[in-house]
Design a protein around this motif. Structure first.
Motif, PDB file in Angstrom:
ATOM      1  N   VAL A 225       0.850  -1.186   0.000  1.00 34.62           N
ATOM      2  CA  VAL A 225       0.000   0.000   0.000  1.00 34.62           C
ATOM      3  C   VAL A 225       0.890   1.243   0.000  1.00 34.62           C
ATOM      4  N   LYS A 251      -2.650  -0.210  -4.297  1.00 39.88           N
ATOM      5  CA  LYS A 251      -3.695   0.567  -3.637  1.00 39.88           C
ATOM      6  C   LYS A 251      -3.038   1.729  -2.893  1.00 39.88           C
ATOM      7  N   ARG A 270      -7.941   2.582  -7.483  1.00 39.16           N
ATOM      8  CA  ARG A 270      -6.960   2.089  -6.506  1.00 39.16           C
ATOM      9  C   ARG A 270      -7.011   2.876  -5.198  1.00 39.16           C
ATOM     10  N   ILE A 272      -8.270   3.917  -1.683  1.00 42.07           N
ATOM     11  CA  ILE A 272      -9.000   3.171  -0.652  1.00 42.07           C
ATOM     12  C   ILE A 272      -9.480   4.060   0.496  1.00 42.07           C
ATOM     13  N   THR A 284     -10.986   0.769   5.075  1.00 45.50           N
ATOM     14  CA  THR A 284      -9.733   1.477   4.809  1.00 45.50           C
ATOM     15  C   THR A 284      -8.668   1.047   5.798  1.00 45.50           C
ATOM     16  N   SER A 291      -1.585  -4.855   4.904  1.00 50.70           N
ATOM     17  CA  SER A 291      -0.575  -4.848   3.841  1.00 50.70           C
ATOM     18  C   SER A 291       0.759  -5.360   4.368  1.00 50.70           C
ATOM     19  N   LEU A 364      -9.585  -5.120  -5.384  1.00 51.94           N
ATOM     20  CA  LEU A 364      -9.968  -4.439  -4.151  1.00 51.94           C
ATOM     21  C   LEU A 364     -11.465  -4.576  -3.899  1.00 51.94           C
ATOM     22  N   LEU A 366     -14.001  -2.661  -1.697  1.00 52.97           N
ATOM     23  CA  LEU A 366     -14.109  -1.448  -0.892  1.00 52.97           C
ATOM     24  C   LEU A 366     -15.504  -1.316  -0.311  1.00 52.97           C
TER      25      LEU A 366
END
Length: 576
Positions: A225, A251, A270, A272, A284, A291, A364, A366
């Motif tokens: 990340v 991301k 990408r 977040i 988030t 990560s 992802l 989200l």
């Protein structure tokens, strides 16, 4: 034939006005020790004196001006002029905030003549003890460098050094300019030498080792990340950050202090969200903290920027890029600056390009945040405002939010492309936003008059710096001023003393302010219900940036964004 000369005052203003600095407006307040210096501004075509109603607001305006200039294009800075003693001390709070938040301002102070200083005369604006250097000393603690001109032979070099240091370090600098040197003649040819605005280069050998380590970490990472923070934007590293995001497809998140940074697109697939430690939205927080590699660009790890230091990031998986050093895990590399390092990392033909050709972007999942829906007769709430505001914002807007409910609430708002966000998260001086908006709108009008400048300020904060609306009215600036009327200092109430008298203020007729300040072309609104504000947000005429508008929004006293309510609890516990 004798060499052409110009006055030292003219030299200063030509340096500030010429590219790449490119200042077109100067902020400040006249005083008897700077008046003849101000005369020199008129000698420079395209350079204007704004003039503010007090030095504190002038400092805030210079701060907002510098942020917008840097938000639209490669770095610039702002200039602030005050008089000796009384004037410069009134600006100290604003300059300290600029130092705290990495904002470049050249603070020019008109001082008594060198002869008066040598004789230690008992002049007005002094402490009466013959010490003419005390105010300079105070400013030295909140400046990247200082100079007080006293030698004609070195004066132009000192001016250049003060400007260069502000630009390179993105922090305020201080220039004491004695009144008897304003008209001093210096060779005009000195302007032919370009300013040195390039940061010191990184050590190539150390940088090569650092790059190898970073590339190895990226190659071995499965779920990285990128976190964009304030100093990435302040030190003109967002173009490289954008390239890093595009190359890697990693991301990425922003912090509260980085929201609205140039080149960082919140509409990207990408993106977040805003990472504020425990105060982040759950998904988030999970996507960041799960990560296995964190590339942290320009981190400012302050309490309000990190959710009261609630980051849950293992140091063993973090690479920190800073304006003047790099840190990989526990290894520290002084002098390896972010701008050059990132440039090497993402440059054409770099090893990262080859690595990224084999990277398959993680899919992802989200959170889907739908705007809060309330009936039209319901009173406006903070949660409704910030979750629905993004639908009214448009590309290129400049959004200024005051310390308090606004700066916390705006975290919940998704910004459109090329929006510029301004919020004084670290220094947090209540009232900052009104002065900052006065500078921001002037900078925006320099670049593109069609861009909207939108201020959100609480009724309590407004009362500290309301006079600067007068400056906006005088210059016929088009701006939206949203006054969140919750009858006092709600952020303080949520930290401590919800019913305490010291968090109360005297109510004003806020919708009469533009009339009081004799604005020529204005509109005012008082909105209380969801129906009221929805009608305004849907009005195409209201959306057009063609006048100064003040919009009062009536809110319940203790209504605040959820993250501010939690931050208030944490702040009270911390204070104890």
């Amino acid at each position: 034939m004798s060499e052409k000369t110009i006055s030292l005052g003219t030299y200063l203003f030509k340096r500030l006005h010429s590219e790449p600095i490119g200042i077109k407006n100067i902020f400040g307040v006249p005083g008897d020790f700077n008046l003849e210096l101000l005369d020199k501004i008129e000698e420079i075509d395209g350079l204007n004196w704004v003039g503010s109603v007090n030095e504190l607001n002038a400092g805030y305006s210079a701060d907002g001006y510098a942020r917008v200039k840097n938000g639209f294009s490669k770095g610039s800075l702002a200039a602030l002029i005050t008089t000796f003693g009384v004037g410069e001390l009134s600006a100290v709070n604003a300059v300290a905030g600029a130092y705290s938040e990495h904002i470049p301002i050249v603070h020019i102070v008109g001082t008594p003549s060198t002869e008066s200083t040598k004789k230690q005369l008992l002049l007005h604006h002094t402490l009466g003890n013959g010490d003419f250097d005390v105010f300079h000393k105070i400013s030295s603690f909140i400046s990247a460098t200082t100079a007080v001109l006293d030698d004609p032979a070195t004066a132009t070099d000192e001016i250049d050094r003060v400007i260069e240091t502000a630009y390179i370090n993105q922090r305020p600098t201080y220039l004491g300019f004695p009144s008897n040197m304003f008209h001093l003649q210096v060779p005009a040819s000195k302007l032919d030498k370009p300013l040195n605005l390039t940061p010191p280069p990184n050590d190539p050998k150390v940088q090569s080792e650092v790059l190898d380590d970073i590339l190895s970490l990226i190659q071995n990472a499965k779920d990285p990340v990128i976190i964009i923070d304030a100093c990435c934007a302040r030190h003109d590293s967002t173009p490289e950050a954008k390239k890093l995001i595009e190359l890697t497809s990693f991301k990425f998140a922003v912090t509260p202090m980085a929201k609205g940074s140039r080149d960082i697109d919140e509409s990207s697939s990408r993106f977040i969200g805003t990472y504020v430690g425990d105060l982040s939205y759950p998904r988030t927080k999970d996507l960041v903290e799960s990560s296995d590699l964190v590339l942290s660009l320009g981190a400012v790890l302050s309490d309000y920027n990190t959710g009261s230091f609630s980051y849950s990031l293992d140091n063993a998986k973090v690479v920190e890029f800073h304006s003047d050093y790099t840190k990989i895990k526990s290894a520290h590399y002084p002098g390896i600056r972010m701008k050059e390092l990132l440039g090497k990392l993402v440059g054409e033909g770099s090893a990262l390009t080859k690595i990224c050709s084999h990277i398959t972007p993680q899919k992802l999942v989200l959170d889907k945040f739908e705007p809060v829906v309330l009936p039209s007769d319901h009173i406006i709430t903070q949660s409704w405002l910030w979750s629905n505001l993004g639908g009214w914002l448009r590309e290129g807007d400049v959004i200024i939010t005051e310390t308090g409910t606004s700066s916390f609430g705006i975290v919940q708002t998704k910004f459109p492309k090329n929006a510029v966000g301004i919020s004084q998260v670290l220094w947090g001086s209540i009232g900052y936003s009104v002065g900052s908006a006065a500078g921001a709108v002037i900078a925006a009008e320099e670049v593109d008059p069609s861009r909207r400048v939108i201020l959100f300020v609480g009724d309590g904060s407004l009362q500290l710096t309301v006079q600067e609306i007068s400056t906006m009215a005088r210059h016929k600036n088009n701006i939206y001023i949203f006054v969140l009327n919750n009858e006092g200092f709600t952020i303080e109430r949520l930290i401590h003393g919800p019913k305490a008298v010291y968090n109360d203020i005297h109510s004003w007729e806020n919708t009469d302010l533009l009339k009081t300040f004799k604005a020529d072309n204005y509109e005012t609104y008082s909105l209380k219900t969801i129906g009221d504000i929805t009608k305004v947000f849907k009005d195409e005429k209201f959306a057009k940036n063609d006048k100064i508008r003040l919009i009062e929004i009536k809110l319940d006293v203790l209504d605040g964004p959820e993250n501010l309510i939690e931050q208030g609890r944490r702040s009270e516990a911390s204070n104890k």
